[in-house]
Design an enzyme around this catalytic site. Structure first.
Site, PDB file in Angstrom:
ATOM      1  N   HIS A  45      60.117  33.135  24.678  1.00 39.51           N
ATOM      2  CA  HIS A  45      59.701  31.760  24.417  1.00 39.51           C
ATOM      3  C   HIS A  45      60.294  30.828  25.460  1.00 39.51           C
ATOM      4  O   HIS A  45      61.205  31.210  26.193  1.00 39.51           O
ATOM      5  CB  HIS A  45      60.074  31.341  22.997  1.00 39.51           C
ATOM      6  CG  HIS A  45      61.531  31.099  22.735  1.00 39.51           C
ATOM      7  ND1 HIS A  45      62.084  29.847  22.793  1.00 39.51           N
ATOM      8  CD2 HIS A  45      62.545  31.926  22.375  1.00 39.51           C
ATOM      9  CE1 HIS A  45      63.380  29.919  22.479  1.00 39.51           C
ATOM     10  NE2 HIS A  45      63.685  31.165  22.219  1.00 39.51           N
TER      11      HIS A  45
ATOM     12  N   ASP B 217      69.315  30.288  26.137  1.00 42.09           N
ATOM     13  CA  ASP B 217      68.289  30.477  25.121  1.00 42.09           C
ATOM     14  C   ASP B 217      67.252  29.386  25.259  1.00 42.09           C
ATOM     15  O   ASP B 217      67.501  28.237  24.862  1.00 42.09           O
ATOM     16  CB  ASP B 217      68.927  30.443  23.731  1.00 42.09           C
ATOM     17  CG  ASP B 217      67.916  30.615  22.611  1.00 42.09           C
ATOM     18  OD1 ASP B 217      66.715  30.772  22.897  1.00 42.09           O
ATOM     19  OD2 ASP B 217      68.336  30.593  21.444  1.00 42.09           O
TER      20      ASP B 217
ATOM     21  N   GLU C 218      59.162  28.591  19.370  1.00 43.15           N
ATOM     22  CA  GLU C 218      59.889  29.693  18.720  1.00 43.15           C
ATOM     23  C   GLU C 218      61.038  29.137  17.916  1.00 43.15           C
ATOM     24  O   GLU C 218      61.334  29.597  16.811  1.00 43.15           O
ATOM     25  CB  GLU C 218      60.411  30.668  19.778  1.00 43.15           C
ATOM     26  CG  GLU C 218      61.079  31.917  19.210  1.00 43.15           C
ATOM     27  CD  GLU C 218      62.586  31.822  19.017  1.00 43.15           C
ATOM     28  OE1 GLU C 218      63.191  32.817  18.597  1.00 43.15           O
ATOM     29  OE2 GLU C 218      63.197  30.751  19.270  1.00 43.15           O
ATOM     30  N   GLU C 219      61.689  28.129  18.505  1.00 43.63           N
ATOM     31  CA  GLU C 219      62.919  27.623  17.887  1.00 43.63           C
ATOM     32  C   GLU C 219      62.688  27.063  16.484  1.00 43.63           C
ATOM     33  O   GLU C 219      63.565  27.095  15.642  1.00 43.63           O
ATOM     34  CB  GLU C 219      63.554  26.552  18.783  1.00 43.63           C
ATOM     35  CG  GLU C 219      64.132  27.095  20.082  1.00 43.63           C
ATOM     36  CD  GLU C 219      65.310  28.032  19.877  1.00 43.63           C
ATOM     37  OE1 GLU C 219      65.688  28.310  18.731  1.00 43.63           O
ATOM     38  OE2 GLU C 219      65.847  28.503  20.903  1.00 43.63           O
TER      39      GLU C 219
ATOM     40  N   ASP D  43      64.649  37.435  24.537  1.00 45.73           N
ATOM     41  CA  ASP D  43      64.898  36.042  24.200  1.00 45.73           C
ATOM     42  C   ASP D  43      65.851  35.460  25.237  1.00 45.73           C
ATOM     43  O   ASP D  43      65.485  34.565  25.992  1.00 45.73           O
ATOM     44  CB  ASP D  43      65.462  35.948  22.782  1.00 45.73           C
ATOM     45  CG  ASP D  43      65.466  34.528  22.264  1.00 45.73           C
ATOM     46  OD1 ASP D  43      66.208  33.711  22.848  1.00 45.73           O
ATOM     47  OD2 ASP D  43      64.751  34.214  21.297  1.00 45.73           O
TER      48      ASP D  43
ATOM     49  N   HIS E  45      72.674  27.074  21.619  1.00 45.26           N
ATOM     50  CA  HIS E  45      71.985  25.859  21.135  1.00 45.26           C
ATOM     51  C   HIS E  45      72.792  24.571  21.313  1.00 45.26           C
ATOM     52  O   HIS E  45      72.649  23.629  20.537  1.00 45.26           O
ATOM     53  CB  HIS E  45      71.578  26.002  19.654  1.00 45.26           C
ATOM     54  CG  HIS E  45      70.465  26.981  19.427  1.00 45.26           C
ATOM     55  ND1 HIS E  45      69.932  27.223  18.183  1.00 45.26           N
ATOM     56  CD2 HIS E  45      69.776  27.776  20.286  1.00 45.26           C
ATOM     57  CE1 HIS E  45      68.958  28.132  18.282  1.00 45.26           C
ATOM     58  NE2 HIS E  45      68.855  28.473  19.543  1.00 45.26           N
TER      59      HIS E  45
END
Ligand SMILES: *[C@@H]1O[C@H](CO)[C@@H](O)[C@H](O)[C@H]1NC(C)=O
Ligand SMILES: *[C@@H]1O[C@H](CO)[C@@H](O)[C@H](O)[C@H]1NC(C)=O
Ligand SMILES: *[C@@H]1O[C@H](CO)[C@@H](O)[C@H](O)[C@H]1NC(C)=O
Ligand SMILES: *[C@@H]1O[C@H](CO)[C@@H](O)[C@H](O)[C@H]1NC(C)=O
Ligand SMILES: *[C@@H]1O[C@H](CO)[C@@H](O)[C@H](O)[C@H]1NC(C)=O
Ligand SMILES: *[C@@H]1O[C@H](CO)[C@@H](O)[C@H](O)[C@H]1NC(C)=O
Ligand SMILES: *[C@@H]1O[C@H](CO)[C@@H](O)[C@H](O)[C@H]1NC(C)=O
Ligand SMILES: *[C@@H]1O[C@H](CO)[C@@H](O)[C@H](O)[C@H]1NC(C)=O
Length: 756
Positions: A368, A378, A416-417, A445, A546
């Site tokens: 993604h 990520d 995706e998140e 990922d 994140h």
């Protein structure tokens, strides 16, 4: 060395081929191996592709994709999709296009960040938390609003109450609190990250009556070396006191408003927002994430009993207490969450390398590209590598005339998140064709460490995943010095295998719900491998996961400092798997491993679980079904063994008759169909998209995978049954679920036979 090989190949370009290489000749007109076996030819192509995967290109891709924060559904993320499409087109991927869906997303108020306050009974505020993480590298992290801390799908609103420390917010944690007589009813749950998906933590808190929740990362998990500047980012990879993990707290996959169907404009929105809340897919309480620097100001004032030692965190000078509330009973906490739900357009980027023999058989590579902030790890470490994999493959096609037999599809997923939305909607849109045409789905990922490869996979992939890694040079000098020359050597040492039937395979757990492979396996039964490079650590993920600090300096200066050697190795491995699945005459799918995993691991585990279930006296019908299914599994092992010679025969026939693909196609069809037999079109009870009988996302933790979910859910129900009637129902359903597993196994046995 690679250069010498290329010269060798071209030097012998005129070499005449013997007849059994005819098929290779046709497929690969311009490159004719001087070395004269298919094995040598394969190696040549593999090494050429590998040699084209370049660290400097991956770095350039990464920087181009991570210049601004790019949350799904925003203009910035549209620009990132455009950037990816442009890179892919420059790299000569074919038919690059966008697949768009309108889906329900969630946003904070970037001008008015979420906060937690300490207030007294007169309304006096003595503390307000920072709603924003501090910018540490202004040239990389300085976009307006980048530091705002929020979690997606949190309810908009203000709530006030006493705090309760709920550790990781698992069902067991809440049980413990209730045994201690501490209720979260009407209170605010403090939930520590780690040990499971944040959405499940919030759901558990809400089910126990919490009116709000605070998520935070504890230094015991994210700053293990110490919290002073020399031990945290930017000096190291550990989280500084101002970092906070963003994320989604929706428990569900895909657009919540269009279950099972793609979110096209023509699609009726079958679920309302209110229904999604009633079904606990979207929470009804305000939730915000905090840094450990901030949460210390709350936890240090808490009263109540001391937490058990396993719940104690790493904040210094602080005895963690359960609460409820503060020592000073006049003080409470108030949280303000400002959020909106909005339907917006998302765009997956799709591109192709068309196969020249079986163009309608798909090897799918996915990652993604949407991120919470800049997303340099990520997910864009994976995005940057995927683009380079495409370039390496097309470069070899351009240089040599080689082309894979089957089509390779490149997928850059959006949203995706928020809950695997882009991949899920695409799979839902094309479910029927994908179920018939897809051969494998290969997901990356993120690349979030440099210690080892790590993968989750279905058992039929163990052999291919292992074999491919044996051909990839080890990216770490320290490992090479220890004579671990390949990616495989380090991997198997870091994650030693547990599967007796394939002792050389590293441990590859059941595919989880944590990334875009989930819908492919759980809904359609398409075999998957999901892989990454990581540290050996018990913690779910990496410390800066994140956060605002995921910008390219983290990848380049901390995690992968040697000209992106690790990113390159992941690209080489991805490309090699793609080559194996797209170009091997016989697909590298091992049905024997599947059969043996069922017979030697899953069913013995189930027998143990049944032996421990209570009351044994009422479980006879379940044991009867287990006896049946064990015999069926033994027959599947035998059938898979007996199928092996037909694989060899088909290959021999193909080598002699390279223009007649019928036999290998028939074999391949059965290898692919093995997994499809385990798809139950009805789904799990109450969950129409969890259709794989052997694998599902855990109900209790969306990050983890679960074996035989239908069966184990009934065992859970049996454990929780209060009356004899409830017990009997659970046992009957348990017996039925075991027989459904057998139904699939019988299909898999028949699938391998010519006559049924
Ligand atoms: C749905 O229609 C709107 C208005 O025409 C358009 O802007 C949007 O792109 C469409 N969405 C999809 C997924 O096709
Ligand atoms: C912990 O307490 C010691 C002694 O009272 C003090 O020197 C130190 O600064 C405190 N550390 C923190 C992180 O508050
Ligand atoms: C959020 O709640 C506040 C009141 O707490 C209200 O003023 C605001 O309109 C709400 N926003 C949305 C998007 O519902
Ligand atoms: C294709 O190969 C030729 C030489 O064989 C080279 O000049 C050209 O740049 C290549 N194109 C791409 C897109 O790699
Ligand atoms: C690596 O292998 C070489 C040659 O087999 C051997 O001489 C050397 O001692 C080995 N080094 C380590 C660290 O095992
Ligand atoms: C990752 O591993 C390295 C050693 O290889 C170690 O120094 C570091 O602390 C580890 N990081 C995490 C987050 O576990
Ligand atoms: C590997 O990662 C660790 C952090 O886990 C870092 O300290 C080290 O410098 C990295 N090594 C390389 C070669 O990238
Ligand atoms: C599958 O694995 C078994 C056990 O290692 C092996 O004997 C067999 O040749 C493999 N079959 C295929 C098609 O790879």
């Amino acid at each position: 060395m690679i250069k010498a090989l290329i010269c060798l190949v071209f030097g012998f370009a005129a070499t005449v081929l013997v007849s059994f290489l005819g098929a290779y000749h046709t497929a690969h007109p311009a490159i004719q191996p001087g070395v004269d076996t298919p094995e040598e030819y394969k190696r040549t192509i593999r090494e050429l592709i590998s040699s084209h995967v370049k660290g400097e290109n991956i770095i350039a891709n990464l920087r181009a994709i991570t210049t601004e924060p790019h949350v799904a559904g925003t203009e910035a993320n549209r620009r990132v999709a455009d950037t990816i499409a442009n890179i892919w087109r420059t790299n000569q991927l074919e038919h690059v296009h966008f697949a768009e869906y309108d889906v329900l997303l969630s946003y904070p108020d970037y001008n008015n960040p979420n906060t937690a306050e300490i207030v007294d009974s007169d309304g006096q505020i003595s503390y307000i938390s920072e709603g924003v993480s501090k910018v540490i590298l202004p040239e990389e992290q300085g976009a307006p609003g980048a530091g705002v801390r929020w979690v997606a799908y949190a309810s908009n609103g203000t709530v006030q109450g006493d705090l309760v420390y709920c550790h990781q917010g698992t069902e067991q944690d809440f049980e413990y609190l209730s045994q201690q007589g501490v209720s979260v009813q009407g209170r605010i749950a403090v939930l520590r990250y780690g040990g499971g998906f944040r959405g499940n933590k919030v759901k558990n808190a809400a089910l126990n009556g919490a009116v709000g929740a605070i998520l935070y990362s504890d230094p015991a998990d994210v700053a293990r070396a110490g919290i002073d500047d020399s031990h945290v980012y930017p000096a190291t990879e550990w989280m500084p006191s101002t970092g906070a993990q963003r994320g989604s707290i929706m428990v569900g996959d895909g657009d919540p408003l269009t279950p099972v169907y793609p979110s096209k404009n023509y699609t009726y929105r079958a679920r309302t927002v209110q229904q999604a809340k009633d079904e606990l897919i979207i929470p009804s309480i305000p939730v915000l994430p905090m840094s450990y620097g901030d949460v210390q100001n709350l936890l240090s004032q808490m009263g109540g009993r001391r937490v058990p030692t396993t719940w104690q965190g790493g904040l210094k000078n602080l005895t963690y207490r359960l609460g409820p509330g503060f020592v000073n009973r006049d003080l409470q906490v108030r949280i303000h969450v400002r959020s909106t739900l909005q339907r917006r357009t998302i765009r997956n980027v799709i591109g192709y390398i068309r196969g020249n023999q079986e163009p309608d058989r798909y090897v799918i590579l996915g990652n993604h590209f949407d991120a919470w902030v800049y997303g340099s790890v990520d997910p864009n470490s994976g995005t940057a590598v995927l683009a380079e994999v495409g370039r390496a493959l097309t470069a070899v096609i351009n240089e040599t005339g080689w082309r894979p037999s089957r089509t390779i599809i490149f997928c850059a997923w959006d949203a995706e998140e928020f809950g695997l939305i882009g991949s899920t909607e695409w799979v839902q849109e094309h479910a029927d064709l994908l179920a018939r045409r897809a051969v494998v789905y290969l997901n990356v990922d993120s690349i979030f460490g440099n210690a080892s490869m790590y993968a989750t996979a279905v058992p039929s992939m163990y052999k291919a995943a292992t074999d491919a890694a044996k051909n990839i040079p080890n990216p770490m000098a320290s490992e090479r010095q220890a004579n671990r020359t390949t990616v495989y050597d380090t991997w198997v040492r870091s994650f030693p295998g547990k599967f007796k039937s394939r002792p050389d395979a590293p441990d590859m757990p059941v595919p989880s719900g944590g990334s875009d492979h989930a819908t492919f396996i759980n809904y359609l039964g398409i075999p998957v491998i999901d892989f990454e490079y990581r540290n050996y650590t018990n913690y779910d993920t990496y410390p800066l996961y994140h956060t605002l600090y995921e910008t390219h300096t983290l990848n380049e200066k901390i995690l992968d400092t040697n000209n992106f050697a690790v990113h390159v190795a992941v690209g080489q491995y991805w490309a090699e798997l793609a080559r194996m699945f797209a170009d091997s005459p016989i697909l590298p799918i091992n049905v024997s491993d599947y059969a043996k995993a069922i017979a030697d691991v899953y069913l013995p585990d189930l027998r143990d679980a049944l032996r421990q279930a209570q009351p044994q006296s009422e479980l006879k019908i379940a044991f009867d079904q287990l006896n049946f299914v064990e015999k069926a599994a033994a027959r599947l092992v035998q059938a898979a063994g007996e199928f092996e010679p037909s694989i060899d025969e088909a290959m021999e026939f193909f080598e002699m008759n390279p223009f007649d693909q019928r036999q290998i196609s028939a074999v391949n069809e059965r290898l692919v169909a093995a997994d499809r037999c385990f798809v139950n079109p009805r789904g799990l009870p109450g969950n129409p998209t969890a259709r794989h009988v052997l694998f599902a996302i855990s109900k209790h933790d969306a990050y983890s995978g679960k074996v035989m979910p239908g069966v184990y859910d009934q065992l859970d129900d049996l454990r929780d049954a209060k009356t004899k009637a409830e017990r009997q129902t659970a046992i009957q359903r348990l017996a039925q679920q075991i027989s459904i597993v057998q139904y699939s196994i019988e299909c898999a046995i028949n699938n391998l036979a010519d006559i049924i």
